[in-house]
Scaffold this motif. Structure first.
Motif, PDB file in Angstrom:
ATOM      1  N   ARG A   1       4.542  -8.107  -1.256  1.00 48.85           N
ATOM      2  CA  ARG A   1       3.386  -8.552  -0.482  1.00 48.85           C
ATOM      3  C   ARG A   1       2.200  -8.838  -1.392  1.00 48.85           C
ATOM      4  NH1 ARG A   1       2.232  -4.062   3.723  1.00 48.85           N
ATOM      5  NH2 ARG A   1       0.955  -5.650   4.703  1.00 48.85           N
ATOM      6  N   SER A   2       2.112  -8.132  -2.534  1.00 47.80           N
ATOM      7  CA  SER A   2       0.956  -8.304  -3.414  1.00 47.80           C
ATOM      8  C   SER A   2       1.307  -8.354  -4.895  1.00 47.80           C
ATOM      9  CB  SER A   2      -0.046  -7.174  -3.179  1.00 47.80           C
ATOM     10  OG  SER A   2       0.545  -5.928  -3.485  1.00 47.80           O
ATOM     11  N   SER A   3       2.584  -8.253  -5.247  1.00 47.52           N
ATOM     12  CA  SER A   3       2.943  -8.131  -6.662  1.00 47.52           C
ATOM     13  C   SER A   3       3.236  -9.454  -7.357  1.00 47.52           C
ATOM     14  CB  SER A   3       4.168  -7.220  -6.810  1.00 47.52           C
ATOM     15  OG  SER A   3       5.317  -7.841  -6.254  1.00 47.52           O
TER      16      SER A   3
ATOM     17  N   THR B   1      -3.321  -0.685  -7.526  1.00 51.39           N
ATOM     18  CA  THR B   1      -3.755  -0.117  -6.246  1.00 51.39           C
ATOM     19  C   THR B   1      -3.270  -0.974  -5.083  1.00 51.39           C
ATOM     20  OG1 THR B   1      -5.680   0.895  -7.279  1.00 51.39           O
ATOM     21  CG2 THR B   1      -5.772   0.585  -4.890  1.00 51.39           C
ATOM     22  N   ARG B   2      -3.423  -2.292  -5.196  1.00 52.22           N
ATOM     23  CA  ARG B   2      -2.956  -3.189  -4.126  1.00 52.22           C
ATOM     24  C   ARG B   2      -1.449  -3.091  -3.946  1.00 52.22           C
ATOM     25  NH1 ARG B   2      -4.185  -8.540  -5.644  1.00 52.22           N
ATOM     26  NH2 ARG B   2      -5.157  -7.837  -7.542  1.00 52.22           N
ATOM     27  N   MET B   3      -0.712  -2.977  -5.055  1.00 49.91           N
ATOM     28  CA  MET B   3       0.743  -2.844  -4.953  1.00 49.91           C
ATOM     29  C   MET B   3       1.133  -1.548  -4.247  1.00 49.91           C
ATOM     30  SD  MET B   3       1.889  -4.382  -8.670  1.00 49.91           S
ATOM     31  CE  MET B   3       3.593  -3.885  -8.523  1.00 49.91           C
ATOM     32  N   ARG B   4       0.466  -0.450  -4.560  1.00 46.29           N
ATOM     33  CA  ARG B   4       0.777   0.833  -3.906  1.00 46.29           C
ATOM     34  C   ARG B   4       0.469   0.781  -2.408  1.00 46.29           C
ATOM     35  NH1 ARG B   4       4.195   4.140  -5.322  1.00 46.29           N
ATOM     36  NH2 ARG B   4       3.001   5.912  -4.654  1.00 46.29           N
ATOM     37  N   HIS B   5      -0.650   0.157  -2.039  1.00 48.83           N
ATOM     38  CA  HIS B   5      -0.970   0.026  -0.613  1.00 48.83           C
ATOM     39  C   HIS B   5       0.059  -0.863   0.085  1.00 48.83           C
ATOM     40  CE1 HIS B   5      -4.789   2.170  -0.221  1.00 48.83           C
ATOM     41  NE2 HIS B   5      -5.038   1.770  -1.461  1.00 48.83           N
ATOM     42  N   SER B   6       0.461  -1.949  -0.569  1.00 46.28           N
ATOM     43  CA  SER B   6       1.475  -2.828   0.006  1.00 46.28           C
ATOM     44  C   SER B   6       2.798  -2.098   0.179  1.00 46.28           C
ATOM     45  CB  SER B   6       1.697  -4.045  -0.896  1.00 46.28           C
ATOM     46  OG  SER B   6       0.572  -4.874  -0.915  1.00 46.28           O
ATOM     47  N   GLN B   7       3.156  -1.303  -0.823  1.00 48.05           N
ATOM     48  CA  GLN B   7       4.429  -0.595  -0.763  1.00 48.05           C
ATOM     49  C   GLN B   7       4.470   0.398   0.394  1.00 48.05           C
ATOM     50  OE1 GLN B   7       5.468   1.963  -4.042  1.00 48.05           O
ATOM     51  NE2 GLN B   7       7.636   1.581  -3.739  1.00 48.05           N
TER      52      GLN B   7
ATOM     53  N   ASP C   1      -6.724  -2.462 -10.278  1.00 51.86           N
ATOM     54  CA  ASP C   1      -6.816  -3.012  -8.932  1.00 51.86           C
ATOM     55  C   ASP C   1      -5.468  -3.589  -8.479  1.00 51.86           C
ATOM     56  OD1 ASP C   1      -8.319  -3.864  -6.526  1.00 51.86           O
ATOM     57  OD2 ASP C   1      -7.893  -5.879  -7.303  1.00 51.86           O
ATOM     58  N   VAL C   2      -4.765  -4.280  -9.371  1.00 56.57           N
ATOM     59  CA  VAL C   2      -3.442  -4.808  -9.031  1.00 56.57           C
ATOM     60  C   VAL C   2      -2.505  -3.661  -8.675  1.00 56.57           C
ATOM     61  CG1 VAL C   2      -1.393  -5.985  -9.953  1.00 56.57           C
ATOM     62  CG2 VAL C   2      -3.671  -6.936 -10.361  1.00 56.57           C
TER      63      VAL C   2
END
Length: 144
Positions: free
Chosen positions: A57-59, A103-109, A100-101
């Motif tokens: 979703r964000s990676s 963090t976004r990946m962890r939230h997406s996961q 930030d990348v």
């Protein structure tokens, strides 16, 4: 045992070296997690998301280029093993351009938004849905 087919390898994944040590990471697009959360392409009544689909979703960049560099492979140590004995496992790590990348990946996961929106059961969301062999959660995973 998982409902998902495992990667190609030996029929018996535990004898004589088992199967491959690397798993395919196909890019199915940033909306793949939402499609499987809705049940698109799954058996009737099933809704689930795996950790790769939720990470995507964000990676990745809009053209599909990964925004991270994976470094994974087989390992053998006592990290996260309750009795301290060395055990075979998959080790993974990644390099990302910014915090930030990551963090976004962890939230997406975590995909909490999709799980709520499409009523995906907890056991059908995330890495647990893609485990090919039966196993117990490690202390670190259980605390997460």
């Amino acid at each position: 045992m998982s409902r998902f087919p495992g990667p190609l390898g030996n029929t018996d994944q535990l004898t004589d070296g088992g199967g491959p040590s690397f798993l395919p990471a196909e890019n199915r697009g940033p909306d793949y997690a939402e499609r499987t959360a809705r049940g698109d392409g799954l058996p009737p009544g099933e809704r689930r998301m795996g950790h790769l689909s939720t990470l995507q979703r964000s990676s990745r960049a809009p053209d599909g280029t990964p925004m991270h560099l994976w470094v994974d492979g087989p390992g053998f140590d006592s990290l996260d093993v309750p009795d301290g004995s060395s055990q075979p496992k998959l080790h993974f790590s990644l390099f990302v351009p910014t915090a930030d990348v990551f963090t976004r990946m962890r939230h997406s996961q975590a995909a909490v938004d999709l799980a709520r929106k499409h009523r995906v059961a907890e056991q059908d969301n995330g890495p647990r849905t893609c485990t090919f062999l039966p196993r117990s959660p490690t202390p670190a995973a259980a605390a997460a």
